[in-house]
Design a protein around this motif. Structure first.
Motif, PDB file in Angstrom:
ATOM      1  N   LEU A 303       0.811  -1.228   0.000  1.00 28.93           N
ATOM      2  CA  LEU A 303       0.000   0.000   0.000  1.00 28.93           C
ATOM      3  C   LEU A 303       0.844   1.278   0.000  1.00 28.93           C
ATOM      4  CD1 LEU A 303      -2.740  -1.092   2.580  1.00 28.93           C
ATOM      5  CD2 LEU A 303      -2.809  -1.277   0.091  1.00 28.93           C
ATOM      6  N   GLY A 304       1.983   1.236  -0.651  1.00 28.43           N
ATOM      7  CA  GLY A 304       2.819   2.439  -0.738  1.00 28.43           C
ATOM      8  C   GLY A 304       3.778   2.627   0.415  1.00 28.43           C
ATOM      9  N   TRP A 305       3.824   1.652   1.343  1.00 24.03           N
ATOM     10  CA  TRP A 305       4.732   1.717   2.483  1.00 24.03           C
ATOM     11  C   TRP A 305       5.692   0.530   2.444  1.00 24.03           C
ATOM     12  CZ3 TRP A 305      -0.607   2.251   4.507  1.00 24.03           C
ATOM     13  CH2 TRP A 305      -0.971   3.596   4.662  1.00 24.03           C
ATOM     14  N   ASN A 306       6.837   0.699   3.070  1.00 24.66           N
ATOM     15  CA  ASN A 306       7.794  -0.388   3.223  1.00 24.66           C
ATOM     16  C   ASN A 306       7.816  -0.845   4.677  1.00 24.66           C
ATOM     17  OD1 ASN A 306      10.970  -1.048   3.943  1.00 24.66           O
ATOM     18  ND2 ASN A 306      10.273  -1.956   2.026  1.00 24.66           N
ATOM     19  N   ILE A 316       8.030   1.327   9.615  1.00 27.77           N
ATOM     20  CA  ILE A 316       7.221   1.512   8.404  1.00 27.77           C
ATOM     21  C   ILE A 316       7.577   2.873   7.809  1.00 27.77           C
ATOM     22  CG2 ILE A 316       4.894   1.540   7.436  1.00 27.77           C
ATOM     23  CD1 ILE A 316       3.934   0.109   9.954  1.00 27.77           C
ATOM     24  N   LYS A 317       7.990   2.862   6.556  1.00 26.01           N
ATOM     25  CA  LYS A 317       8.385   4.090   5.869  1.00 26.01           C
ATOM     26  C   LYS A 317       7.724   4.128   4.490  1.00 26.01           C
ATOM     27  CE  LYS A 317      12.823   3.176   6.016  1.00 26.01           C
ATOM     28  NZ  LYS A 317      14.301   3.332   5.920  1.00 26.01           N
ATOM     29  N   PRO A 318       7.660   5.307   3.864  1.00 28.26           N
ATOM     30  CA  PRO A 318       7.182   5.363   2.476  1.00 28.26           C
ATOM     31  C   PRO A 318       8.084   4.501   1.586  1.00 28.26           C
ATOM     32  CG  PRO A 318       7.231   7.565   3.423  1.00 28.26           C
ATOM     33  CD  PRO A 318       7.907   6.662   4.419  1.00 28.26           C
ATOM     34  N   GLU A 358      -0.143  13.905   3.529  1.00 25.83           N
ATOM     35  CA  GLU A 358      -1.329  13.458   4.276  1.00 25.83           C
ATOM     36  C   GLU A 358      -1.403  11.931   4.315  1.00 25.83           C
ATOM     37  OE1 GLU A 358      -3.811  14.673   5.989  1.00 25.83           O
ATOM     38  OE2 GLU A 358      -3.752  16.831   5.675  1.00 25.83           O
ATOM     39  N   TYR A 359      -1.087  11.296   3.187  1.00 26.26           N
ATOM     40  CA  TYR A 359      -1.175   9.838   3.120  1.00 26.26           C
ATOM     41  C   TYR A 359      -0.110   9.180   3.997  1.00 26.26           C
ATOM     42  CZ  TYR A 359      -1.522   5.117   1.230  1.00 26.26           C
ATOM     43  OH  TYR A 359      -1.681   3.764   1.103  1.00 26.26           O
ATOM     44  N   HIS A 360       1.082   9.765   4.047  1.00 26.09           N
ATOM     45  CA  HIS A 360       2.196   9.133   4.759  1.00 26.09           C
ATOM     46  C   HIS A 360       2.429   9.701   6.160  1.00 26.09           C
ATOM     47  CE1 HIS A 360       3.509   6.783   1.290  1.00 26.09           C
ATOM     48  NE2 HIS A 360       3.296   7.845   0.544  1.00 26.09           N
ATOM     49  N   HIS A 361       1.493  10.502   6.660  1.00 29.47           N
ATOM     50  CA  HIS A 361       1.752  11.184   7.939  1.00 29.47           C
ATOM     51  C   HIS A 361       1.612  10.265   9.156  1.00 29.47           C
ATOM     52  CE1 HIS A 361      -2.650  11.383   8.447  1.00 29.47           C
ATOM     53  NE2 HIS A 361      -2.406  11.654   9.712  1.00 29.47           N
ATOM     54  N   THR A 362       1.218   8.997   8.942  1.00 26.56           N
ATOM     55  CA  THR A 362       1.061   8.085  10.081  1.00 26.56           C
ATOM     56  C   THR A 362       2.233   7.109  10.206  1.00 26.56           C
ATOM     57  OG1 THR A 362      -0.199   6.501   8.745  1.00 26.56           O
ATOM     58  CG2 THR A 362      -1.455   8.195   9.905  1.00 26.56           C
ATOM     59  N   VAL A 363       3.272   7.272   9.375  1.00 22.09           N
ATOM     60  CA  VAL A 363       4.429   6.363   9.432  1.00 22.09           C
ATOM     61  C   VAL A 363       5.701   7.165   9.696  1.00 22.09           C
ATOM     62  CG1 VAL A 363       3.328   4.722   7.869  1.00 22.09           C
ATOM     63  CG2 VAL A 363       4.830   6.464   6.919  1.00 22.09           C
ATOM     64  N   CYS A 364       6.840   6.471   9.746  1.00 14.33           N
ATOM     65  CA  CYS A 364       8.130   7.133  10.000  1.00 14.33           C
ATOM     66  C   CYS A 364       8.586   7.840   8.717  1.00 14.33           C
ATOM     67  CB  CYS A 364       9.163   6.120  10.455  1.00 14.33           C
ATOM     68  SG  CYS A 364       8.675   5.216  11.938  1.00 14.33           S
ATOM     69  N   ALA A 365       8.108   9.049   8.521  1.00 19.34           N
ATOM     70  CA  ALA A 365       8.316   9.714   7.231  1.00 19.34           C
ATOM     71  C   ALA A 365       9.027  11.063   7.330  1.00 19.34           C
ATOM     72  CB  ALA A 365       6.964   9.902   6.540  1.00 19.34           C
ATOM     73  N   LYS A 366       9.439  11.486   8.511  1.00 20.15           N
ATOM     74  CA  LYS A 366      10.047  12.815   8.659  1.00 20.15           C
ATOM     75  C   LYS A 366      11.312  12.960   7.815  1.00 20.15           C
ATOM     76  CE  LYS A 366       7.760  15.683  11.287  1.00 20.15           C
ATOM     77  NZ  LYS A 366       7.382  17.022  10.803  1.00 20.15           N
ATOM     78  N   GLU A 367      12.163  11.963   7.849  1.00 24.02           N
ATOM     79  CA  GLU A 367      13.400  12.021   7.065  1.00 24.02           C
ATOM     80  C   GLU A 367      13.093  12.072   5.568  1.00 24.02           C
ATOM     81  OE1 GLU A 367      17.473   9.384   6.329  1.00 24.02           O
ATOM     82  OE2 GLU A 367      16.178   8.931   8.040  1.00 24.02           O
TER      83      GLU A 367
END
Length: 473
Positions: A303-306, A316-318, A358-367
């Motif tokens: 679903l677009g996450w790793n 979990i990251k994008p 918005e889609y990735h704001h619930t995973v470890c995505a800051k970096e």
């Protein structure tokens, strides 16, 4: 309220397997004024409201909408052929076919869906999250995390993908197993399509682009969970319980994408063969190139996450594919707007960056957010230098980048400002209760959505950009 009460009654009748009562209640919905009005409202208020079918008709005036409600009758209904178009698939030469029904056919599909959806929700697999009421990708991600996050969690993953799911579903299976008006269903799936002024028959599949198609696809794939649990969750007496799940087998399904977990590779090989037989009965097959078995330490995309474990900790990251896609989209916008105003470029970029963040704001995505922000900055620097090849760097900086609310290098015009993904707060989702029904447990879903919205607003307000009023011009 009238339609909702009938839908609740359909759910209860489905649970008790009173199929004659289900059909009578569906008849009341599809022949009521309220049902017809709701169906037309859905068609004229969704994203495709300005996209015509084969007849070129679009309902815009009040009279056209009133006539549509009045004429929406199931008796004697004949579906028009679909208008076939092809859209690009990311990273592939082949294109995805879309079948666009007429406005009238869309309204009829929406009307039938009012009666079919309660049945579909009641019969659905509890671990199915795609194209379902009050469920989505975030819930699938949280459930996957709960299965894989512990040290004693399953280590092997079967990544499943069904080849051309919508295009290959057996019509015979649908007509035998879908609880709705069979004559209308046959009209939907046998309508044919028109491409380059030629009429082609549809002997299999449901059209991608139809309102009812995702629900039909879900109904086709429901039963996969029971198939697995009856073998791997059952004891010698046949009692199905998670306590008997010694191989740690779990299924997570989102439309035609799914993953199955297990404690060893051999178990997943056996499950893969079971699923092949299950799909073959429905006219479907697994995509051999996309279906694979991997170890959690190697990671897998879903679903677009790793999803991958680093030193026994699940992160979990994008996914890399998702990152490449958003970069290509941004690059295309900037390259095709070389002579557009700064305000126009910012407007187009914000639509992409906000949506992706918005889609990735619930995973470890800051970096990841920071890296993409820097990548966009480099693209915009080249864009601005190309527009003014004879101007100095300082002149270009002063024209396009401003010092705003204590932040330098703010790409902004007089009317808007570029959104930085790094300003999107990271917020975890609460896990969904799997045994809930959206028609019987509506209070639970409303409360859950209210709590989620409150946490979201609180996180946004406490964000540094919000505290300094960065995006308030």
């Amino acid at each position: 309220m009238y339609i909702n009460r009938l839908q609740v009654r359909i759910v209860k009748a489905t649970l008790e397997e009173k199929w004659r009562l289900v059909k009578r209640l569906q008849y009341l919905i599809t022949h009521s004024f309220y049902g017809r009005a709701m169906a037309v409202k859905r068609v004229i208020s969704n994203k495709g409201k300005n996209t015509p079918g084969i007849d070129g008709a679009v309902w815009k005036t009040d009279k056209e909408k009133e006539d549509a409600i009045r004429n929406l009758e199931t008796k004697g209904f004949t579906a028009s052929p679909l208008r076939r178009i092809y859209i690009e698939k990311f990273g592939k030469k082949e294109k995805r076919p879309l079948g666009i029904p007429t406005m009238f056919d869309r309204a009829m599909q929406s009307l039938q869906l009012l009666g079919l959806e309660p049945v579909a929700e009641t019969k659905a697999d509890t671990v199915s999250f795609g194209f379902r009421k009050y469920r989505g990708a975030f819930d699938a991600k949280e459930y996957t995390f709960s299965i894989l996050c512990r040290k004693d969690s399953p280590q092997w993953i079967l990544e499943g993908d069904i080849k051309g799911c919508f295009d290959n579903i057996s019509h015979e299976w649908l007509t035998k197993n879908v609880t709705m008006d069979k004559k209308v269903l046959r009209q939907f799936i046998k309508s044919g399509f028109v491409f380059e002024d030629k009429l082609y028959p549809t002997n299999e599949g449901t059209p991608q682009g139809g309102i009812i198609s995702p629900t039909l696809a879900n109904l086709t794939l429901d039963g996969m969970e029971k198939l697995i649990k009856d073998i791997y969750w059952a004891n010698a007496k046949g009692t199905v319980s998670v306590k008997n799940n010694k191989y740690k087998v779990h299924l997570i399904k989102y439309a035609d994408d799914f993953v199955v977990t297990a404690s060893n590779k051999e178990t997943l090989e056996a499950i893969k063969e079971m699923i092949k037989i299950f799909l073959l009965e429905r006219g479907l097959m697994l995509s051999e190139e996309k279906t694979k078995i991997t170890h959690i330490k190697e990671g897998f995309d879903f679903l677009g996450w790793n999803f991958r474990k680093y030193n026994d900790k699940l992160i979990i990251k994008p996914s890399e594919k998702s990152i490449r896609k958003v970069k290509q989209t941004v690059s295309k916008i900037i390259k095709t707007n070389k002579t557009s105003t700064q305000e126009r470029v910012i407007h187009l970029l914000n639509q992409v960056t906000r949506g992706w963040a918005e889609y990735h704001h619930t995973v470890c995505a800051k970096e990841t957010f920071s890296k993409i922000d820097h990548c966009i900055w480099e693209m915009l620097w080249r864009w601005s230098k190309r527009r003014h090849p004879n101007k100095s760097k300082n002149w270009i900086v002063k024209k396009y980048w401003k010092n705003h609310k204590g932040r330098s290098w703010s790409f902004m015009s007089d009317k808007n400002i570029l959104f930085y993904m790094n300003d999107m707060p990271i917020l975890r989702n609460t896990q969904l209760r799997l045994n809930t029904n959206p028609f019987l447990d509506s209070d639970y879903f409303k409360k859950r959505e209210k709590e989620r919205r409150f946490k979201r607003q609180k996180a946004i307000k406490s964000n540094k950009a919000a505290l300094i009023g960065y995006y308030a011009l």
